[in-house]
Design a protein around this motif. Sequence first.
Motif: not given
Length: 83
Positions: A60-83
Amino acid sequence: MFNQIVSFTLLGKSHTIRTSENPETIRATAALVDGKIRALAAKRGIEPSEDFGLLAALELAGELYKLRRDYRRLMTLAEEDNG
């Protein structure tokens, strides 16, 4: 603070904790852990036990880690698209 008492079942055993969390969140989380323990035991063809708790926590911790990593990537991409 810890203002309510919540009961839940894990591997057929009743547990009670004092918490500030929503009772349904606690029960849903316990059901998730219970399911993970049972799935791990089923893969090995043995009865589920509390011994699988650590393995379930790691999965479960591994799943959470991957979700957080993916979330950070998506937020970075979203910021770049809005930047």
